[in-house]
Write a protein that holds these residues in place. Sequence first.
Motif, PDB file in Angstrom:
ATOM      1  N   THR A   1       1.680  -0.641   0.295  1.00 43.88           N
ATOM      2  CA  THR A   1      -0.171   0.004   0.187  1.00 43.88           C
ATOM      3  C   THR A   1       1.251   1.062  -0.174  1.00 43.88           C
ATOM      4  O   THR A   1       1.808   1.449   1.221  1.00 43.88           O
ATOM      5  CB  THR A   1      -0.727   0.214   1.543  1.00 43.88           C
ATOM      6  OG1 THR A   1      -1.267  -1.249   1.046  1.00 43.88           O
ATOM      7  CG2 THR A   1      -1.886   0.922   1.116  1.00 43.88           C
TER       8      THR A   1
ATOM      9  N   THR B   1      -3.963   6.753  -1.352  1.00 41.97           N
ATOM     10  CA  THR B   1      -4.432   5.227  -0.934  1.00 41.97           C
ATOM     11  C   THR B   1      -4.272   4.145  -2.693  1.00 41.97           C
ATOM     12  O   THR B   1      -5.399   4.462  -2.841  1.00 41.97           O
ATOM     13  CB  THR B   1      -4.134   5.201   0.561  1.00 41.97           C
ATOM     14  OG1 THR B   1      -4.025   5.639   1.173  1.00 41.97           O
ATOM     15  CG2 THR B   1      -3.687   3.493   0.873  1.00 41.97           C
TER      16      THR B   1
ATOM     17  N   TYR C   1      -2.968   0.341  -3.694  1.00 40.82           N
ATOM     18  CA  TYR C   1      -2.987  -0.766  -3.268  1.00 40.82           C
ATOM     19  C   TYR C   1      -1.966  -1.419  -4.105  1.00 40.82           C
ATOM     20  O   TYR C   1      -2.467  -1.709  -5.425  1.00 40.82           O
ATOM     21  CB  TYR C   1      -4.557  -1.402  -2.979  1.00 40.82           C
ATOM     22  CG  TYR C   1      -4.334  -0.823  -1.799  1.00 40.82           C
ATOM     23  CD1 TYR C   1      -4.737  -0.624  -0.626  1.00 40.82           C
ATOM     24  CD2 TYR C   1      -6.012   0.299  -1.893  1.00 40.82           C
ATOM     25  CE1 TYR C   1      -5.311   0.015  -0.110  1.00 40.82           C
ATOM     26  CE2 TYR C   1      -6.501   0.970  -0.897  1.00 40.82           C
ATOM     27  CZ  TYR C   1      -5.705   0.725   0.308  1.00 40.82           C
ATOM     28  OH  TYR C   1      -6.464   0.972   1.609  1.00 40.82           O
TER      29      TYR C   1
ATOM     30  N   HIS D   1       2.676  -0.899   3.827  1.00 36.20           N
ATOM     31  CA  HIS D   1       2.479   0.113   3.673  1.00 36.20           C
ATOM     32  C   HIS D   1       3.181   0.913   3.424  1.00 36.20           C
ATOM     33  O   HIS D   1       4.333   1.704   5.198  1.00 36.20           O
ATOM     34  CB  HIS D   1       1.428   0.251   4.911  1.00 36.20           C
ATOM     35  CG  HIS D   1       0.212   1.358   4.295  1.00 36.20           C
ATOM     36  ND1 HIS D   1      -0.248   2.106   5.244  1.00 36.20           N
ATOM     37  CD2 HIS D   1       0.228   2.793   3.417  1.00 36.20           C
ATOM     38  CE1 HIS D   1      -1.475   3.147   4.907  1.00 36.20           C
ATOM     39  NE2 HIS D   1      -0.490   3.052   3.438  1.00 36.20           N
TER      40      HIS D   1
END
Length: 404
Positions: free
Chosen positions: A8, A16, A18, A28
């Motif tokens: 992420t 954001t 993915y 992340h």
Amino acid sequence: MGLHGSLTITYPNDETRYYGDGTGAPVHVKINTWSAVRRIALTPDPGVPEAFMDGDLVFLQGDPAGFLRVCYSGQTSAPSQEIHPIVPTDKLRFLMRRLHQFNPKRRARSNVKHHYDLSRALYDLFLDDDRQYSCAYFERPDIGLDEAQYAKKRHIAAKMLLQPGMRVLDIGSGWGGLGLTLARDYGADVRGVTLSDEQLALSRERAAAANLADRARFDLIDYRDVTGTFDRIVSVGMFEHVGINHYAEYFQKAFSLLEDDGVMVLHTIGRTGPPDVTSAFIHKYIFPGGYIPALSEIMHAVEPSGLHVTDVEILTDHYAETLKHWRERFMARRGEAVALYDERFARMWEFYLAASEAAFRYQDMVVFQLQLARDKLSIPRTRAYITDSDREGGMQAGGMKAAE
């Protein structure tokens, strides 16, 4: 090719995205500035590690090791161009690599001091008790770092065909661990040479403390200035600093230093792919002047030297395991690294260890062990002498008992 893993990325505008197939431990990262985004997009190397060092790329979940694991997606060869595209700067760096690896004596010493004259306390954070700063030999998956490092020394000693009293030259002798082992456990008369003031001082201290100063002597000298002859030459983790411009000179010098029945063992990081360039991050921050050779580049220099190649062994993931141990040890004491230097340095070192582990685990980095001889008939017909030594656990070496 799609990514395997769960990555992420949060961008400076808090958008954001993915990536990956959702498997594995989640990673992340947040990129805090658009300038860092542009730098990473244009030149991932050194854009990613520099952004991490500067605090422009932070980990909300996971760490650099996990991030690189997702990026390389479990590959066992060089990353695909989809993940790590070939950009014009890479081509320029390839054209310029001989200039970057021009290592005359004064520059060679400067390059060594950049890395190896750092605080002793830094290396205490992650190395084994013998301060072996090269690939260990994990002959069994359940052994620890100290045992694997001793196994490496034993494996190399077996290939050297050592006998008590033999004169050994250790080119790039580090903090003296290999030389002291060869003197203590194999009865060799060792001369170690280094370009690092810190390594020299500690090597001599260790030799004196072990009452081995008469059989394990260490000098601050370039290998090109060594004179005399030796029964054996060993070089571990030093060839990476020679520079491709100097390969022929290196092997010609080794030939001139060996007795007629002399044997040399070279242990070096290598690449299974074709010649390439040094990582921009590694060149700039970690090992200036360093280069990981292809086997073809080594052989091209050996062939006219007069030396015979009598054995070649490839250690595949042994260095990945070594670096995993180093990284975990470093992270357990990371606060001490910050106290020694600063947070940016600690981030740099963390990324260096993680990136190096990833290169050996997922890319084309391996370790070459080459045995070279002036007289090819001075080497036994089969490799049984090596496997016998490994099987015996180093208990016998020229009639001497190895250290427990």
